[in-house]
Write an enzyme that holds these catalytic residues in place. Structure first.
Site, PDB file in Angstrom:
ATOM      1  N   ILE A 165       2.037 -12.221  -4.813  1.00  0.00           N
ATOM      2  CA  ILE A 165       1.365 -11.462  -3.371  1.00  0.00           C
ATOM      3  C   ILE A 165      -0.396 -12.098  -3.474  1.00  0.00           C
ATOM      4  O   ILE A 165      -0.580 -12.763  -2.411  1.00  0.00           O
ATOM      5  CB  ILE A 165       1.593 -10.121  -3.223  1.00  0.00           C
ATOM      6  CG1 ILE A 165       3.109  -9.734  -3.360  1.00  0.00           C
ATOM      7  CG2 ILE A 165       1.088  -9.580  -2.163  1.00  0.00           C
ATOM      8  CD1 ILE A 165       4.063  -8.707  -2.539  1.00  0.00           C
ATOM      9  N   ARG A 243      -0.338  -0.600  -5.148  1.00  0.00           N
ATOM     10  CA  ARG A 243      -0.091   0.585  -5.945  1.00  0.00           C
ATOM     11  C   ARG A 243      -1.257   1.434  -5.925  1.00  0.00           C
ATOM     12  O   ARG A 243      -2.480   1.266  -6.112  1.00  0.00           O
ATOM     13  CB  ARG A 243       0.349   0.473  -7.158  1.00  0.00           C
ATOM     14  CG  ARG A 243       2.086  -0.077  -7.600  1.00  0.00           C
ATOM     15  CD  ARG A 243       3.728   1.140  -6.448  1.00  0.00           C
ATOM     16  NE  ARG A 243       4.441   0.330  -6.555  1.00  0.00           N
ATOM     17  CZ  ARG A 243       5.143  -0.509  -5.902  1.00  0.00           C
ATOM     18  NH1 ARG A 243       4.609  -0.381  -4.614  1.00  0.00           N
ATOM     19  NH2 ARG A 243       6.671  -0.761  -6.161  1.00  0.00           N
ATOM     20  N   GLU A 272       1.049   9.038  -4.025  1.00  0.00           N
ATOM     21  CA  GLU A 272       1.637   8.865  -2.449  1.00  0.00           C
ATOM     22  C   GLU A 272       2.895  10.040  -2.445  1.00  0.00           C
ATOM     23  O   GLU A 272       3.734  10.536  -3.976  1.00  0.00           O
ATOM     24  CB  GLU A 272       2.272   7.907  -3.004  1.00  0.00           C
ATOM     25  CG  GLU A 272       2.916   7.071  -1.858  1.00  0.00           C
ATOM     26  CD  GLU A 272       3.002   5.358  -1.506  1.00  0.00           C
ATOM     27  OE1 GLU A 272       1.681   4.783  -1.924  1.00  0.00           O
ATOM     28  OE2 GLU A 272       3.859   5.113  -1.315  1.00  0.00           O
ATOM     29  N   HIS A 290       2.346   2.370   3.476  1.00  0.00           N
ATOM     30  CA  HIS A 290       3.436   2.142   2.772  1.00  0.00           C
ATOM     31  C   HIS A 290       4.187   0.713   2.961  1.00  0.00           C
ATOM     32  O   HIS A 290       5.273   0.995   2.978  1.00  0.00           O
ATOM     33  CB  HIS A 290       3.791   2.993   1.525  1.00  0.00           C
ATOM     34  CG  HIS A 290       5.071   1.516  -0.177  1.00  0.00           C
ATOM     35  ND1 HIS A 290       3.829   2.421  -1.245  1.00  0.00           N
ATOM     36  CD2 HIS A 290       4.124   0.726   0.373  1.00  0.00           C
ATOM     37  CE1 HIS A 290       4.527   1.396  -1.995  1.00  0.00           C
ATOM     38  NE2 HIS A 290       4.649   0.238  -1.445  1.00  0.00           N
TER      39      HIS A 290
HETATM   40  C1  DGY Z   1       7.760  -2.768  -3.825  1.00  0.00           C
HETATM   41  O1  DGY Z   1       8.464  -4.015  -3.992  1.00  0.00           O
HETATM   42  O2  DGY Z   1       6.536  -3.204  -4.507  1.00  0.00           O
HETATM   43  C2  DGY Z   1       7.194  -2.410  -2.595  1.00  0.00           C
HETATM   44  O3  DGY Z   1       5.661  -2.244  -3.153  1.00  0.00           O
HETATM   45  C3  DGY Z   1       7.812  -1.775  -1.634  1.00  0.00           C
HETATM   46  O4  DGY Z   1       7.852  -3.303  -1.133  1.00  0.00           O
END
Ligand code: DGY
Length: 342
Positions: A165, A243, A272, A290
């Site tokens: 990501i 996170r 959360e 989220h």
């Molecule tokens: C994950 O997949 O870890 C995300 O936080 C939610 O899609």
């Protein structure tokens, strides 16, 4: 008949895949707005051969030890900090996740947040929807530039953590003519041409936008705390779609209130779904629940991946996406599998 316990209702394509298979599927919680209680989780696992969990359930040793015949945990998320993988491996339980499919969706959302906080899009929406837009004005809702903009200076995007990501977020910076600073402790592979690998302190000091892409581990908890926030520019923005506990949220509230940084856009929270007191009252934040990976197609794909992993766990075959592949060579796994088939 073998059973899969799905903690909460997953998107229909995933449930459809389970229905087509010769297994009994039990969904612990069908109400989208409600979580699954700890008791219901333990009870569900007691009756299950495989657990299909979401990131909202804590799959710790107690859960893993509930049923000696448990053949696997398929977590419907790429992150798996909610699962005690070390304990699972020791017990001979394979754990799987859903990597890859949500990379672009989450990277897109990171940019949506970044642009939203810099250009004040939620404020602009509320202003317009409330009927306050009566006259165009040269000083109305001024924000910060993302591309070089009026002062012609390239902005720097700091990417903390350079997994799938982080890398996808960095690639998108090219379209905004940005400089990219990357901080990672692991091998980043080939960096994009405009990117430079730097230490965290340098990244924080030089970036106009700092985007966090770290998995949550003991080492990354509070990686961004008061000292790190104090290193950032007063004009810089923090974005977190990884996170929540990676950022010390109390320190962040102070940083935002005292003007150590210009703003923050968050999709994840330290406690959360609870927010640290005062966070929501600040006017230099954009907050989302989220939803980084929440596109219809991606969530369906995550659900089918988790279902496929669950079916592999059930059949005793190696799952397509194991996070502890070493478990398949262990005595504990062999014993567990033969107990289940015997
Ligand atoms: C994950 O997949 O870890 C995300 O936080 C939610 O899609």
């Amino acid at each position: 008949m073998k059973r899969i316990f799905v903690t909460r209702r997953i998107p229909s394509e995933g449930l459809g895949l389970l229905k087509e298979a010769d297994v009994r599927t039990e969904v612990g919680q069908s109400d989208e707005e409600a979580g699954l209680s700890r008791e219901a989780l333990l009870e569900g696992v007691q009756r299950a051969d495989v657990l299909l969990s979401l990131l909202t359930e804590r799959v710790d040793r107690e859960v893993l030890e509930t049923h000696p015949g448990l053949l696997g945990v398929a977590n419907c998320a790429v992150g798996y900090d909610n699962v005690d993988v070390e304990a699972a491996t020791r017990l001979g339980i394979p754990v799987s996740n859903t990597p890859g499919v949500l990379t672009d969706t989450t990277a897109d959302f990171t940019w949506a947040l970044l642009l939203s906080i810099a250009r004040r899009i939620p404020e602009a929406h509320s202003y317009t929807a409330a009927g306050k837009f009566r006259l165009w004005g040269p000083n109305l809702l001024l924000g910060g530039d993302v591309s070089p903009g009026g002062n012609g200076r390239k902005k720097a995007l700091g990417v903390v953590g350079f997994g799938r990501i982080g890398a996808a977020v960095a690639r998108r910076a090219r379209g905004f003519d940005m400089e990219v600073l990357v901080h990672t402790r692991s091998d980043p592979g080939r960096l994009p041409d405009e990117a430079t690998r730097v230490e965290l302190d340098e990244l924080l000091e030089r970036s106009d936008f700092v985007s966090i892409h770290l998995p949550l581990t003991e080492e990354t908890q509070h990686r961004i705390g008061a000292p790190e926030l104090r290193r950032m520019k007063e004009t810089a923005y923090l974005v977190n779609t990884s996170r929540g506990p990676v950022v010390d949220e109390k320190a962040l509230v102070e940083a935002l209130r005292e003007g150590w940084i210009a703003g923050a856009a968050l999709d994840v929270y330290e406690h959360e779904p609870r927010l640290t007191p005062d966070l929501a009252e600040l006017d230099n934040v954009v907050l989302a629940p989220h939803i980084g990976s929440a596109s219809r197609d991606t969530r369906n794909r995550m659900a089918t991946m988790a279902a496929a992993n669950a079916l592999h766990h059930l059949s005793g075959k190696k799952a397509p996406n194991p996070v502890n592949p070493e478990v398949y060579d262990s005595e504990a796994w062999r014993n567990r599998r033969s107990r289940a088939s015997g």
